[in-house]
Design a protein around this motif. Sequence first.
Motif, mmCIF file in Angstrom:
data_model
loop_
_atom_site.group_PDB
_atom_site.id
_atom_site.type_symbol
_atom_site.label_atom_id
_atom_site.label_comp_id
_atom_site.label_asym_id
_atom_site.label_seq_id
_atom_site.Cartn_x
_atom_site.Cartn_y
_atom_site.Cartn_z
ATOM 1 N N THR A 112 9.245 14.538 1.721
ATOM 2 C CA THR A 112 10.654 14.295 1.978
ATOM 3 C C THR A 112 11.058 13.049 1.203
ATOM 4 O OG1 THR A 112 12.300 13.734 3.669
ATOM 5 C CG2 THR A 112 10.057 13.005 4.064
ATOM 6 N N THR A 113 12.325 12.992 0.826
ATOM 7 C CA THR A 113 12.795 11.830 0.068
ATOM 8 C C THR A 113 13.239 10.690 0.975
ATOM 9 O OG1 THR A 113 15.025 12.762 -0.014
ATOM 10 C CG2 THR A 113 13.548 13.252 -1.868
ATOM 11 N N GLU A 114 13.290 10.928 2.283
ATOM 12 C CA GLU A 114 13.778 9.927 3.223
ATOM 13 C C GLU A 114 12.668 9.463 4.144
ATOM 14 O OE1 GLU A 114 18.352 11.459 3.811
ATOM 15 O OE2 GLU A 114 16.791 12.272 5.108
ATOM 16 N N TRP A 115 12.778 8.214 4.568
ATOM 17 C CA TRP A 115 11.868 7.708 5.601
ATOM 18 C C TRP A 115 12.271 8.330 6.940
ATOM 19 C CZ3 TRP A 115 7.479 4.889 5.699
ATOM 20 C CH2 TRP A 115 7.036 4.432 6.951
ATOM 21 N N TRP A 147 4.030 5.174 0.558
ATOM 22 C CA TRP A 147 5.494 5.092 0.473
ATOM 23 C C TRP A 147 5.889 3.801 -0.219
ATOM 24 C CZ3 TRP A 147 9.855 7.850 1.891
ATOM 25 C CH2 TRP A 147 11.055 7.135 1.954
ATOM 26 N N TYR A 148 6.836 3.920 -1.150
ATOM 27 C CA TYR A 148 7.475 2.746 -1.747
ATOM 28 C C TYR A 148 8.975 2.853 -1.538
ATOM 29 C CZ TYR A 148 3.512 0.491 -3.906
ATOM 30 O OH TYR A 148 2.347 -0.195 -4.096
ATOM 31 N N PRO A 149 9.636 1.761 -1.110
ATOM 32 C CA PRO A 149 11.071 1.820 -0.813
ATOM 33 C C PRO A 149 11.905 2.374 -1.959
ATOM 34 C CG PRO A 149 10.157 -0.255 -0.031
ATOM 35 C CD PRO A 149 9.066 0.436 -0.813
ATOM 36 N N GLU A 150 11.536 2.026 -3.198
ATOM 37 C CA GLU A 150 12.352 2.467 -4.321
ATOM 38 C C GLU A 150 11.963 3.853 -4.819
ATOM 39 O OE1 GLU A 150 8.761 0.443 -6.047
ATOM 40 O OE2 GLU A 150 10.130 0.141 -4.373
ATOM 41 N N GLY A 151 10.806 4.332 -4.423
ATOM 42 C CA GLY A 151 10.344 5.608 -4.966
ATOM 43 C C GLY A 151 10.047 6.673 -3.933
ATOM 44 N N GLY A 152 10.141 6.330 -2.658
ATOM 45 C CA GLY A 152 9.860 7.305 -1.621
ATOM 46 C C GLY A 152 8.375 7.584 -1.468
ATOM 47 N N MET A 153 8.058 8.784 -1.016
ATOM 48 C CA MET A 153 6.680 9.140 -0.712
ATOM 49 C C MET A 153 6.023 9.823 -1.908
ATOM 50 S SD MET A 153 7.589 12.353 1.772
ATOM 51 C CE MET A 153 6.123 12.179 2.746
ATOM 52 N N GLU A 154 4.698 9.857 -1.870
ATOM 53 C CA GLU A 154 3.955 10.600 -2.873
ATOM 54 C C GLU A 154 4.171 12.093 -2.678
ATOM 55 O OE1 GLU A 154 2.372 10.189 -5.488
ATOM 56 O OE2 GLU A 154 1.820 8.091 -5.647
ATOM 57 N N SER A 155 3.756 12.881 -3.651
ATOM 58 C CA SER A 155 3.970 14.321 -3.588
ATOM 59 C C SER A 155 2.966 15.028 -2.695
ATOM 60 C CB SER A 155 3.921 14.916 -4.992
ATOM 61 O OG SER A 155 2.704 14.565 -5.627
ATOM 62 N N PRO A 190 0.007 15.893 -12.939
ATOM 63 C CA PRO A 190 -0.863 14.960 -13.663
ATOM 64 C C PRO A 190 -0.266 13.572 -13.838
ATOM 65 C CG PRO A 190 -0.881 17.107 -14.721
ATOM 66 C CD PRO A 190 0.168 17.179 -13.653
ATOM 67 N N GLU A 191 1.053 13.492 -14.063
ATOM 68 C CA GLU A 191 1.669 12.185 -14.278
ATOM 69 C C GLU A 191 1.703 11.338 -13.004
ATOM 70 O OE1 GLU A 191 4.988 15.098 -13.300
ATOM 71 O OE2 GLU A 191 3.141 15.054 -14.492
ATOM 72 N N LYS A 192 1.503 11.971 -11.829
ATOM 73 C CA LYS A 192 1.513 11.253 -10.569
ATOM 74 C C LYS A 192 0.112 11.090 -9.987
ATOM 75 C CE LYS A 192 6.159 12.527 -9.001
ATOM 76 N NZ LYS A 192 6.681 11.262 -8.569
ATOM 77 N N ARG A 193 -0.863 11.671 -10.674
ATOM 78 C CA ARG A 193 -2.214 11.732 -10.128
ATOM 79 C C ARG A 193 -2.881 10.360 -10.168
ATOM 80 N NH1 ARG A 193 -4.896 16.726 -12.558
ATOM 81 N NH2 ARG A 193 -3.238 17.700 -11.319
#
Length: 213
Positions: A112-115, A147-155, A190-193
Amino acid sequence: MTVAVSWARITGWLAVNHPAMAAMINPPATAVDLRYLQAAVNRPLPGDLVELLELANGTEHRAVRGSLIPTLYNLVPVMEMLSRRQMEQEIQRRVYGAGPRAGEGEPAGRPTTEWLDSFLPIADAWDAGLLYVDLRDGERFGCVWEWYPEGGMESAPWWSGVGQMLEEIAGALVDGRPALRAYASGAVPPEKRLPPQLAGVDDGYLRWSSVPD
């Protein structure tokens, strides 16, 4: 491997190889701490998280002597879990407004894109990153995300739960077996791995570094 066995392996390694970090581990959370946490989140807590808190209520001076958890994280005590959760909730309300979040109705482990109110921080990093457990219902209840505030959660979650997280940390420290192997080889772009990680003490700090998968 049980939480208690993994934690004993971790603390035993720290006592020999990094006593300064071992000294920063807090005593166990009290029964009052755990009741307060349960009441504050108002939903079931994963058994492996409770087991860990009954062994240690997070750490102190978290960024001073390195990171116990890949890659930059250290465990936080109960009251900081709740304060960081409240901070993220307030940020979400300012950005998206009040009201229910669509992701709350999704099963645990769904991005999800939201906390969400059903996220509970368990560790933080010096750069504002969080590790949290997903308390939504479903087969992946209790899985651990970043989770990062500016980037949200991992996939995808990093670990299936606190128990797997501790087992992998113990294996990395004691056996030299890289942590995050399953995440690194899973269904992640791959770019997020994030590559598998090994830890070592460098200039008095416990640091994690990437190793080939």
